[in-house]
Design a protein around this motif. Structure first.
Motif, PDB file in Angstrom:
ATOM      1  N   ILE A 110      -9.847   8.482   5.984  1.00 44.52           N
ATOM      2  CA  ILE A 110      -8.557   8.292   5.324  1.00 44.52           C
ATOM      3  C   ILE A 110      -8.784   8.344   3.824  1.00 44.52           C
ATOM      4  O   ILE A 110      -9.600   7.576   3.286  1.00 44.52           O
ATOM      5  CB  ILE A 110      -7.911   6.953   5.717  1.00 44.52           C
ATOM      6  N   LYS A 111      -8.080   9.241   3.168  1.00 50.61           N
ATOM      7  CA  LYS A 111      -8.299   9.462   1.742  1.00 50.61           C
ATOM      8  C   LYS A 111      -7.019   9.881   1.065  1.00 50.61           C
ATOM      9  O   LYS A 111      -5.984  10.039   1.714  1.00 50.61           O
ATOM     10  CB  LYS A 111      -9.361  10.554   1.540  1.00 50.61           C
ATOM     11  N   THR A 112      -7.084  10.068  -0.249  1.00 48.55           N
ATOM     12  CA  THR A 112      -5.934  10.590  -0.985  1.00 48.55           C
ATOM     13  C   THR A 112      -6.127  12.077  -1.248  1.00 48.55           C
ATOM     14  O   THR A 112      -7.239  12.611  -1.151  1.00 48.55           O
ATOM     15  CB  THR A 112      -5.734   9.840  -2.310  1.00 48.55           C
ATOM     16  N   LEU A 113      -5.057  12.729  -1.591  1.00 50.56           N
ATOM     17  CA  LEU A 113      -5.056  14.183  -1.792  1.00 50.56           C
ATOM     18  C   LEU A 113      -5.965  14.579  -2.951  1.00 50.56           C
ATOM     19  O   LEU A 113      -5.968  13.928  -3.996  1.00 50.56           O
ATOM     20  CB  LEU A 113      -3.622  14.636  -2.084  1.00 50.56           C
ATOM     21  N   SER A 114      -6.712  15.689  -2.768  1.00 47.76           N
ATOM     22  CA  SER A 114      -7.617  16.102  -3.847  1.00 47.76           C
ATOM     23  C   SER A 114      -7.777  17.610  -4.009  1.00 47.76           C
ATOM     24  O   SER A 114      -8.253  18.060  -5.054  1.00 47.76           O
ATOM     25  CB  SER A 114      -9.006  15.478  -3.644  1.00 47.76           C
ATOM     26  N   VAL A 129      -6.563  18.090   7.736  1.00 44.81           N
ATOM     27  CA  VAL A 129      -5.583  17.009   7.698  1.00 44.81           C
ATOM     28  C   VAL A 129      -4.836  16.990   9.028  1.00 44.81           C
ATOM     29  O   VAL A 129      -4.298  18.014   9.469  1.00 44.81           O
ATOM     30  CB  VAL A 129      -4.583  17.213   6.542  1.00 44.81           C
ATOM     31  N   VAL A 130      -4.808  15.815   9.681  1.00 50.82           N
ATOM     32  CA  VAL A 130      -4.110  15.701  10.966  1.00 50.82           C
ATOM     33  C   VAL A 130      -2.948  14.707  10.913  1.00 50.82           C
ATOM     34  O   VAL A 130      -2.102  14.682  11.806  1.00 50.82           O
ATOM     35  CB  VAL A 130      -5.080  15.300  12.095  1.00 50.82           C
ATOM     36  N   SER A 131      -2.909  13.889   9.859  1.00 46.72           N
ATOM     37  CA  SER A 131      -1.815  12.948   9.678  1.00 46.72           C
ATOM     38  C   SER A 131      -1.675  12.673   8.188  1.00 46.72           C
ATOM     39  O   SER A 131      -2.662  12.731   7.447  1.00 46.72           O
ATOM     40  CB  SER A 131      -2.086  11.641  10.429  1.00 46.72           C
ATOM     41  N   CYS A 132      -0.451  12.391   7.737  1.00 47.24           N
ATOM     42  CA  CYS A 132      -0.251  12.220   6.306  1.00 47.24           C
ATOM     43  C   CYS A 132       1.024  11.444   6.026  1.00 47.24           C
ATOM     44  O   CYS A 132       1.868  11.237   6.900  1.00 47.24           O
ATOM     45  CB  CYS A 132      -0.195  13.581   5.602  1.00 47.24           C
ATOM     46  N   GLY A 133       1.163  11.018   4.797  1.00 49.73           N
ATOM     47  CA  GLY A 133       2.373  10.361   4.331  1.00 49.73           C
ATOM     48  C   GLY A 133       2.356  10.289   2.822  1.00 49.73           C
ATOM     49  O   GLY A 133       1.291  10.335   2.192  1.00 49.73           O
ATOM     50  N   GLN A 134       3.536  10.153   2.242  1.00 46.25           N
ATOM     51  CA  GLN A 134       3.680  10.159   0.791  1.00 46.25           C
ATOM     52  C   GLN A 134       4.500   8.955   0.346  1.00 46.25           C
ATOM     53  O   GLN A 134       5.498   8.604   0.968  1.00 46.25           O
ATOM     54  CB  GLN A 134       4.382  11.448   0.344  1.00 46.25           C
ATOM     55  N   VAL A 135       4.059   8.315  -0.734  1.00 47.60           N
ATOM     56  CA  VAL A 135       4.861   7.276  -1.371  1.00 47.60           C
ATOM     57  C   VAL A 135       5.337   7.817  -2.715  1.00 47.60           C
ATOM     58  O   VAL A 135       4.552   8.318  -3.513  1.00 47.60           O
ATOM     59  CB  VAL A 135       4.082   5.953  -1.550  1.00 47.60           C
ATOM     60  N   ILE A 136       6.644   7.761  -2.939  1.00 49.05           N
ATOM     61  CA  ILE A 136       7.244   8.184  -4.205  1.00 49.05           C
ATOM     62  C   ILE A 136       7.439   6.938  -5.060  1.00 49.05           C
ATOM     63  O   ILE A 136       7.986   5.936  -4.612  1.00 49.05           O
ATOM     64  CB  ILE A 136       8.613   8.865  -3.978  1.00 49.05           C
ATOM     65  N   LYS A 137       6.984   7.009  -6.301  1.00 50.15           N
ATOM     66  CA  LYS A 137       7.119   5.885  -7.232  1.00 50.15           C
ATOM     67  C   LYS A 137       8.390   6.100  -8.047  1.00 50.15           C
ATOM     68  O   LYS A 137       8.390   6.763  -9.078  1.00 50.15           O
ATOM     69  CB  LYS A 137       5.884   5.814  -8.133  1.00 50.15           C
ATOM     70  N   GLY A 138       9.496   5.560  -7.554  1.00 53.66           N
ATOM     71  CA  GLY A 138      10.788   5.791  -8.160  1.00 53.66           C
ATOM     72  C   GLY A 138      11.091   4.881  -9.330  1.00 53.66           C
ATOM     73  O   GLY A 138      10.269   4.055  -9.738  1.00 53.66           O
ATOM     74  N   LYS A 139      12.302   5.023  -9.861  1.00 57.77           N
ATOM     75  CA  LYS A 139      12.712   4.235 -11.015  1.00 57.77           C
ATOM     76  C   LYS A 139      12.843   2.757 -10.683  1.00 57.77           C
ATOM     77  O   LYS A 139      12.456   1.894 -11.456  1.00 57.77           O
ATOM     78  CB  LYS A 139      14.042   4.767 -11.555  1.00 57.77           C
ATOM     79  N   VAL A 183      -1.635   4.992   7.875  1.00 57.79           N
ATOM     80  CA  VAL A 183      -1.139   5.679   6.680  1.00 57.79           C
ATOM     81  C   VAL A 183      -0.006   4.881   6.048  1.00 57.79           C
ATOM     82  O   VAL A 183      -0.005   4.633   4.826  1.00 57.79           O
ATOM     83  CB  VAL A 183      -0.661   7.104   7.034  1.00 57.79           C
ATOM     84  N   VAL A 184       0.956   4.438   6.845  1.00 56.85           N
ATOM     85  CA  VAL A 184       2.096   3.683   6.314  1.00 56.85           C
ATOM     86  C   VAL A 184       1.630   2.367   5.701  1.00 56.85           C
ATOM     87  O   VAL A 184       2.085   1.973   4.612  1.00 56.85           O
ATOM     88  CB  VAL A 184       3.137   3.416   7.423  1.00 56.85           C
ATOM     89  N   THR A 185       0.713   1.675   6.363  1.00 59.43           N
ATOM     90  CA  THR A 185       0.195   0.411   5.831  1.00 59.43           C
ATOM     91  C   THR A 185      -0.425   0.597   4.462  1.00 59.43           C
ATOM     92  O   THR A 185      -0.170  -0.178   3.523  1.00 59.43           O
ATOM     93  CB  THR A 185      -0.838  -0.193   6.798  1.00 59.43           C
ATOM     94  N   LEU A 186      -1.221   1.647   4.291  1.00 60.76           N
ATOM     95  CA  LEU A 186      -1.875   1.896   3.010  1.00 60.76           C
ATOM     96  C   LEU A 186      -0.872   2.339   1.943  1.00 60.76           C
ATOM     97  O   LEU A 186      -0.994   1.977   0.768  1.00 60.76           O
ATOM     98  CB  LEU A 186      -2.977   2.936   3.179  1.00 60.76           C
ATOM     99  N   LEU A 187       0.125   3.113   2.342  1.00 60.42           N
ATOM    100  CA  LEU A 187       1.160   3.516   1.387  1.00 60.42           C
ATOM    101  C   LEU A 187       1.920   2.301   0.864  1.00 60.42           C
ATOM    102  O   LEU A 187       2.253   2.224  -0.331  1.00 60.42           O
ATOM    103  CB  LEU A 187       2.125   4.506   2.039  1.00 60.42           C
ATOM    104  N   LEU A 188       2.183   1.332   1.734  1.00 62.65           N
ATOM    105  CA  LEU A 188       2.879   0.119   1.307  1.00 62.65           C
ATOM    106  C   LEU A 188       1.995  -0.728   0.391  1.00 62.65           C
ATOM    107  O   LEU A 188       2.492  -1.359  -0.553  1.00 62.65           O
ATOM    108  CB  LEU A 188       3.317  -0.697   2.527  1.00 62.65           C
ATOM    109  N   VAL A 248      -5.115  11.530   6.709  1.00 63.18           N
ATOM    110  CA  VAL A 248      -6.148  11.314   7.713  1.00 63.18           C
ATOM    111  C   VAL A 248      -6.747  12.676   8.031  1.00 63.18           C
ATOM    112  O   VAL A 248      -6.028  13.604   8.413  1.00 63.18           O
ATOM    113  CB  VAL A 248      -5.580  10.686   8.998  1.00 63.18           C
ATOM    114  N   LYS A 249      -8.070  12.790   7.856  1.00 68.37           N
ATOM    115  CA  LYS A 249      -8.748  14.050   8.134  1.00 68.37           C
ATOM    116  C   LYS A 249      -9.656  13.885   9.347  1.00 68.37           C
ATOM    117  O   LYS A 249     -10.403  12.910   9.465  1.00 68.37           O
ATOM    118  CB  LYS A 249      -9.559  14.507   6.915  1.00 68.37           C
ATOM    119  N   GLN A 250      -9.566  14.841  10.248  1.00 66.20           N
ATOM    120  CA  GLN A 250     -10.418  14.875  11.429  1.00 66.20           C
ATOM    121  C   GLN A 250     -10.659  16.320  11.802  1.00 66.20           C
ATOM    122  O   GLN A 250      -9.790  17.179  11.604  1.00 66.20           O
ATOM    123  CB  GLN A 250      -9.763  14.125  12.591  1.00 66.20           C
ATOM    124  N   ASP A 251     -11.833  16.597  12.318  1.00 68.49           N
ATOM    125  CA  ASP A 251     -12.194  17.967  12.707  1.00 68.49           C
ATOM    126  C   ASP A 251     -12.048  18.928  11.527  1.00 68.49           C
ATOM    127  O   ASP A 251     -11.657  20.092  11.691  1.00 68.49           O
ATOM    128  CB  ASP A 251     -11.333  18.437  13.881  1.00 68.49           C
TER     129      ASP A 251
END
Length: 350
Positions: free
Chosen positions: A160-164, A215-225, A248-253, A209-212
């Motif tokens: 589990i990592k961030t986009l790069s 990327v096999v699973s993902c999610g995005q958090v937007i930092k709004g106003k 993924v959701v837990t880490l985004l929160l 989430v990367k496997q094989d």
């Protein structure tokens, strides 16, 4: 509170437009948010930008959308919709929209909001599992402020990592496409667009989430106003049921908390609502999403100039008009065929 859910769509559009600056432009005022393609861009399957309105002047927004976005997906959120308590006012508006718009599909989404601090105890089980089994620690989140590609957790089969990298950005699009377009491959032009995606931004963070090797699973958090919001929580069909989306959701929160947000919002599917309620999200109101994509059905495109058919489900919304035109056209066709046959017989008998 409800306003924050609609505002999150504005935040999402702003962030997405910035991340594809060579492709998109954004027209926005106090009540409307309308992203569009720049000149030379005809169609882009993903991402799905949202056409949003806070006011009740939906028809003006629809006309603008039709002018600038014919042939691409259009999503119109109508926050007044409630699946249990539909009003006559909404039904009248919906009928007008059906008459004005080439409706291709309709679905109901559910607007949800989460108090991040008060609900954190509901996520403790997931956090403990991430810490004890996969090596997650809060210090890794501190690196997100300045670094990309931060490793957040590590299992035997996954990371589990961030986009790069641009390749990961393309794989995010592939994950979304595979999950929502029944296994179809991502179009080449969309892959080219995602190769241009802005990998690091102060406006958002991706958790992957990367496997094989992909990327096999993902999610995005937007930092709004005013609030954080979650989007694109997606897992490839063959990798579902392994708990990846929950992690993924837990880490985004946790990222939202780190950025000092009190609330996080999302638009969940009706099926996903119970899952999000377990980790602290509260249902506030339903949202009807209306989509249009005229070129999905080649038959419609071929005959729309003849019959005036503008969407795949035209027959469901306007059955009298639809079948009337079909029957009328068939009668005309038979009449012309009979006339030609009669003329041909007379000609041959001379």
């Amino acid at each position: 509170m409800n306003r924050l859910i609609v505002d999150s769509l504005f935040d999402f559009n702003r962030a997405t437009v910035k991340s594809f600056s060579s492709i998109f432009e954004l027209h926005e005022n106090e009540n409307e948010c309308m992203p569009g393609f720049k000149k030379g861009i005809k169609k882009l399957p993903v991402p799905d930008l949202y056409y949003v309105t806070r006011s009740e002047n939906h028809l003006q927004l629809l006309e603008t959308i039709r002018e600038q976005s014919d042939g691409v997906p259009v999503y119109l959120f109508v926050p007044m919709y409630d699946s249990k308590n539909r009003t006559s006012k909404f039904d009248k508006l919906q009928q007008v929209i059906f008459d004005k718009m080439p409706i291709n599909w309709i679905e109901v989404s559910t607007g949800m909001i989460c108090d991040l601090k008060e609900s954190r105890n509901l996520r403790e089980k997931n956090l403990k599992k991430l810490k004890n089994d996969f090596g997650y620690n809060e210090e890794s989140l501190q690196k997100l402020q300045n670094e990309s590609g931060v490793i957040l957790a590590q299992g035997k089969e996954f990371t589990i990592k961030t986009l790069s990298t641009p390749e990961e950005a393309i794989e995010i699009a592939e994950t979304y496409y595979e999950a929502f377009f029944e296994g179809e491959e991502l179009p080449k032009e969309a892959s080219q667009y995602y190769a241009q995606y802005l990998l690091k931004s102060k406006d958002y963070e991706w958790v992957l989430v990367k496997q094989d090797g992909k990327v096999v699973s993902c999610g995005q958090v937007i930092k709004g106003k005013e609030t954080a919001s979650l989007f694109s929580i997606t897992t490839r069909p063959n990798y579902q049921g392994r708990g990846y989306a929950s992690m993924v959701v837990t880490l985004l929160l946790e990222i939202a908390l780190l950025n000092n947000y009190q609330y996080c919002v999302l638009q969940a599917t009706m099926e996903g609502r119970p899952i999000y309620e377990k980790i602290g999200f509260e249902h506030r109101f339903d949202i009807q999403v209306i989509g249009t994509l005229r070129d999905l059905n080649p038959i419609v495109n071929k005959i729309e100039n003849w019959f005036g058919i503008y969407d795949i489900d035209y027959q469901h919304y306007h059955p009298v008009k639809y079948y009337g035109k079909m029957i009328g056209s068939a009668v005309v066709g038979l009449g012309l065929t009979g006339l030609l046959s009669y003329s041909l017989v007379n000609y041959l008998n001379k």
